[in-house]
Structures are given as C-alpha cells and as structure tokens.
Motif scaffolding. Sequence first.
Motif, mmCIF file in Angstrom:
data_model
loop_
_atom_site.group_PDB
_atom_site.id
_atom_site.type_symbol
_atom_site.label_atom_id
_atom_site.label_comp_id
_atom_site.label_asym_id
_atom_site.label_seq_id
_atom_site.Cartn_x
_atom_site.Cartn_y
_atom_site.Cartn_z
ATOM 1 N N ASN A 196 18.557 12.697 2.796
ATOM 2 C CA ASN A 196 20.010 12.755 2.714
ATOM 3 C C ASN A 196 20.657 12.467 4.075
ATOM 4 O O ASN A 196 21.338 13.305 4.664
ATOM 5 N N LEU A 197 20.434 11.248 4.532
ATOM 6 C CA LEU A 197 20.944 10.807 5.821
ATOM 7 C C LEU A 197 21.960 9.686 5.621
ATOM 8 O O LEU A 197 21.848 8.886 4.697
ATOM 9 N N VAL A 198 22.933 9.614 6.527
ATOM 10 C CA VAL A 198 23.942 8.557 6.495
ATOM 11 C C VAL A 198 24.013 7.900 7.865
ATOM 12 O O VAL A 198 24.162 8.570 8.889
ATOM 13 N N SER A 199 23.896 6.574 7.863
ATOM 14 C CA SER A 199 24.122 5.772 9.059
ATOM 15 C C SER A 199 25.383 4.953 8.815
ATOM 16 O O SER A 199 25.427 4.108 7.917
ATOM 17 N N TYR A 200 26.428 5.193 9.624
ATOM 18 C CA TYR A 200 27.757 4.647 9.327
ATOM 19 C C TYR A 200 28.288 3.794 10.481
ATOM 20 O O TYR A 200 28.471 4.271 11.590
ATOM 21 N N LYS A 201 28.487 2.525 10.204
ATOM 22 C CA LYS A 201 29.176 1.584 11.087
ATOM 23 C C LYS A 201 28.628 1.586 12.514
ATOM 24 O O LYS A 201 29.338 1.812 13.490
ATOM 25 N N SER A 221 22.954 3.448 4.291
ATOM 26 C CA SER A 221 23.311 2.604 5.425
ATOM 27 C C SER A 221 24.616 1.912 5.064
ATOM 28 O O SER A 221 24.656 1.074 4.168
ATOM 29 N N TYR A 222 25.687 2.249 5.772
ATOM 30 C CA TYR A 222 27.025 1.794 5.369
ATOM 31 C C TYR A 222 27.721 1.077 6.531
ATOM 32 O O TYR A 222 27.958 1.654 7.585
ATOM 33 N N GLY A 223 27.996 -0.217 6.328
ATOM 34 C CA GLY A 223 28.800 -0.972 7.282
ATOM 35 C C GLY A 223 28.153 -1.229 8.620
ATOM 36 O O GLY A 223 28.854 -1.416 9.626
ATOM 37 N N ASN A 224 26.812 -1.263 8.676
ATOM 38 C CA ASN A 224 26.137 -1.534 9.940
ATOM 39 C C ASN A 224 26.067 -3.041 10.198
ATOM 40 O O ASN A 224 25.873 -3.833 9.283
ATOM 41 N N TYR A 225 26.223 -3.424 11.477
ATOM 42 C CA TYR A 225 26.412 -4.832 11.820
ATOM 43 C C TYR A 225 25.170 -5.689 11.652
ATOM 44 O O TYR A 225 25.262 -6.840 11.258
ATOM 45 N N ASP A 226 24.008 -5.152 12.006
ATOM 46 C CA ASP A 226 22.789 -5.943 11.894
ATOM 47 C C ASP A 226 22.191 -5.682 10.505
ATOM 48 O O ASP A 226 22.885 -5.788 9.504
ATOM 49 N N ASN A 239 6.252 7.385 0.426
ATOM 50 C CA ASN A 239 7.006 8.218 -0.520
ATOM 51 C C ASN A 239 8.513 8.084 -0.333
ATOM 52 O O ASN A 239 9.241 9.065 -0.296
ATOM 53 N N ASN A 240 8.972 6.853 -0.246
ATOM 54 C CA ASN A 240 10.386 6.573 -0.045
ATOM 55 C C ASN A 240 11.096 6.376 -1.376
ATOM 56 O O ASN A 240 10.563 5.742 -2.289
ATOM 57 N N THR A 241 12.317 6.893 -1.466
ATOM 58 C CA THR A 241 13.076 6.696 -2.692
ATOM 59 C C THR A 241 14.573 6.824 -2.429
ATOM 60 O O THR A 241 14.997 7.488 -1.480
ATOM 61 N N ASN A 242 15.351 6.150 -3.257
ATOM 62 C CA ASN A 242 16.818 6.222 -3.236
ATOM 63 C C ASN A 242 17.403 5.760 -1.901
ATOM 64 O O ASN A 242 17.969 6.541 -1.132
ATOM 65 N N TRP A 243 17.273 4.472 -1.649
ATOM 66 C CA TRP A 243 17.855 3.837 -0.471
ATOM 67 C C TRP A 243 19.081 3.034 -0.914
ATOM 68 O O TRP A 243 18.992 2.208 -1.817
ATOM 69 N N PHE A 244 20.212 3.252 -0.251
ATOM 70 C CA PHE A 244 21.462 2.579 -0.615
ATOM 71 C C PHE A 244 22.084 1.946 0.629
ATOM 72 O O PHE A 244 22.307 2.619 1.634
ATOM 73 N N ALA A 245 22.351 0.632 0.543
ATOM 74 C CA ALA A 245 23.046 -0.066 1.618
ATOM 75 C C ALA A 245 24.318 -0.695 1.076
ATOM 76 O O ALA A 245 24.312 -1.331 0.014
ATOM 77 N N PHE A 246 25.401 -0.515 1.817
ATOM 78 C CA PHE A 246 26.667 -1.187 1.517
ATOM 79 C C PHE A 246 27.068 -1.942 2.772
ATOM 80 O O PHE A 246 27.399 -1.343 3.795
ATOM 81 N N GLN A 247 27.011 -3.275 2.684
ATOM 82 C CA GLN A 247 27.352 -4.111 3.818
ATOM 83 C C GLN A 247 28.801 -4.573 3.675
ATOM 84 O O GLN A 247 29.190 -5.104 2.628
ATOM 85 N N THR A 248 29.582 -4.387 4.727
ATOM 86 C CA THR A 248 30.996 -4.730 4.648
ATOM 87 C C THR A 248 31.502 -5.167 6.011
ATOM 88 O O THR A 248 31.140 -4.572 7.031
ATOM 89 N N GLY A 249 32.285 -6.224 6.035
ATOM 90 C CA GLY A 249 32.831 -6.739 7.288
ATOM 91 C C GLY A 249 31.829 -7.600 8.026
ATOM 92 O O GLY A 249 31.889 -8.826 7.982
ATOM 93 N N THR A 250 30.893 -6.964 8.710
ATOM 94 C CA THR A 250 29.835 -7.653 9.449
ATOM 95 C C THR A 250 28.487 -7.107 9.022
ATOM 96 O O THR A 250 28.300 -5.894 8.935
ATOM 97 N N GLY A 251 27.544 -7.999 8.727
ATOM 98 C CA GLY A 251 26.214 -7.540 8.324
ATOM 99 C C GLY A 251 25.252 -8.700 8.191
ATOM 100 O O GLY A 251 25.633 -9.773 7.705
ATOM 101 N N ASN A 252 24.023 -8.493 8.627
ATOM 102 C CA ASN A 252 22.985 -9.505 8.483
ATOM 103 C C ASN A 252 22.166 -9.227 7.223
ATOM 104 O O ASN A 252 22.718 -9.066 6.156
#
Length: 397
Positions: A196-201, A221-226, A239-252
């Motif tokens: 339950n971690l959030v990486s934001y912009k 992972s939300y709005g990160n540039y790379d 044992n990884n599960t439930n990964w969500f990325a939302f790319q907005t504005g700038t993103g590779n």
Amino acid sequence: MKKTFLTLSAFTLVLGLTLNSCTIEVNDGFETVNVQPSNTELKGEIKNDITFKKGNYTLKGIVKVTGGATLTIEPGATFTIDTSTTSGLVILQDGKINAVGSVSEPIVFTTSTKTPGDWGGITIYGSAPIKAVNGNTSALSEDGNNVYYGGNDANSNSGTMKFVRVEYAGKKIGDGTSETNSMTFYAVGAGTTLENLVSYKGTDDGYEFFGGTVSAKNIISYGNYDDSFDWQDAWSGQNNTNWFAFQTGTGNFGMEIEASSNADNVAPKISNITLIRNANTNPEAANSPEISAIQFKKQGTGIFSNVYISGYKNIGTQKSYAVLIQDAATETSQVNTGKIVVNPLTYLNSDQPGVWGYAYNPNGAKTFSNTTTVTKVSLPAGAWATVDGVNLLTALQ
C-alpha cells in the motif's frame, strides 16, 4: 539505567527541537527516542532506534539510518521536506525502517512547494543477491550516495513500509547528476514488507528495483515523469500483486524491464497490473519512442498475469505498443523460452492492438488476443490514496 544527556554540541543523531526560539540537540547516548510532534526537525545520521508519532515534522538534508538502528514511524505522521537543501531518506544496509500507516492515516512525505523533483525520495539498501553488468554480485549505486550494494541473503529484512506516500521526489543528489526515484530498492530482500505505497509526481521512476528479491503489493505510481515501474540487475520478486500506474502530463514507459544483460535470471512474477496513460501525456524528450506500456530489454524478464492496459497511443511517427521488445537477444533467450509472459491481457483505447512491438527485425513476431477479459486492479479507497483532495483511484472506477 541508560541516561540521556542534553548538549549543545552536534552529535551523529540530530533532532532539532524548537523551544522558546532555542535549539536543543540530543546526544546519541540512549537506546530509543520517542519524538513528539512539536516543530521537530530531523537531519543527519540515525544510529539508534527512534520513533516518530502522529504529527507534523520537517526532514532536512540527506538523512541516513545506519548502525543497526530502526526508524519507526506511526500512522498519521507527515514529513514536509526542507527544499532549501538537497534532502532524502536513505536506509542503509545496516539500518531498518518500520513505517506502518493505515488506510485513513497514511505516512506522508511531501513538500510545501508541491513541485516534482523537490527532493530525493526514499532509498533502501538490503543484503539480497543481485546480478549487475557482467554478472557482478555487487555494484555502485546510481543515486549519488556512492554505496555498493548486493549481498547473499535472499530473505534479508530491511523493515516494513505500509500505507506510505512519497510526493514530488526525483531530485538529483550527491554528484548533482544522478537522479533518484520516488522509491528505490537496492538489493532489498524478501523479508522486507512493501504494501500500500503511493509514488506521486516524481521526476524519475515511481519505483525502481536494483536486483534483490523483495515483492510489493498494492502499489500506485501516479504522474511520474520517467517510468512508472522499473527494474534491473535481475530483480526477482515472486509475490507481487495489484500494481497500478496512471501516467499523466509527462511519462515514458509504463514499465521498463531489464536484467543488466544477464540471460540467466529468475523472472519476477506480478499478478494484476493496470497501466493507464491519460490523454495528452508526452514522453520527457520530444520524438522519443518511450511511449509503450511495457518494454523489455537487456535480457529483462517477467511473468505477468491479469494485465489491463489503456490509453497507449502513437505520438507523431513513434508507435506505442502493449509490449515492446528492444533487442534480439531478449527475444531469443527470454521471450522464446517462456520467461516473458503477459497473459491474459486486455488492451483498450490504444494503438497496435493484437501485436507485440519490436525495435528490430524479429525472429517470429508475437501476437496476442483479448479472449479473456481482464478488469482493472481493485485497491482500497481512503486517505492513503488521496492527494490535495484528489482521489488517485478515480481511473479505476
């Protein structure tokens, strides 16, 4: 009985407690400190166990946890980063973090200016194995800290992070050229808990794994540039599960995957991945081909199940794919041997449906179909995934 001494001299652990316009610094001749939220400034090295309770704090400079110390942070603690200097939180190989928030009271690291790249983010060093370039079992970190990483304890434990949010990170630190990610994991072992971690912009990757065996669950992972998610040095979390990325504005790339050119590696496994690219999102560099959802290169591997991808469109002459293979060696050694699997996959509102992309002339291009419908990742709603009143999970609804 352990005594605590107060002094006006600077010691290794420095906690600036503002009191009647005076600063009292605390000697490190104690075992545990429980810090109360009264304009507390944290800086320097932590070499003894310390606990931060619910409240507001300032983090200044590069703070390092080392010497067998554990940094404990309780639910509801918020750290505002001092951006007048280069700042970051680093858990070294001989330190631990125990940051356990809750869905309603997350632990937050943020800045008052709310500008991407304000600080260096959180970096953890563990003792798990890596395979760096040429199969090396140790390597020098890329983050400007000049720390060698890599070990032989696959189950090493660097602590626990739950319901933690990192905002506006990615600042260059150390040598002034090495970028840090919002959250970076160097040789972190499977005994470590990341949930339950959030990486934001941030201005670099949302999460990057440099080898190691740790797994992560329920991460945003939300709005990160790379890249939203990135790994190398043969990271092998199972044992990884439930990964969500939302790319907005700038993103590779949504995911950038490599194994530092080591063909013999253990493929990490991730179930339930959702990658969404918002309209009018552009790569960092103009005319860059880094616009696909998942890229594999340099012998990178991954076994992915229940993958939902949406919004990956061509930009100019650059084509966007659900899966892009960058080199023939990766196709030969990994795709064709079953160490790269992305299935089942639902690919919507995107270009190049039904095919994998190749940056070269492939030896038998791969196709896929949407015969099995995959739904978006499901994550718990609450303050942990809300920034400045914006619900980060809206795209999953």
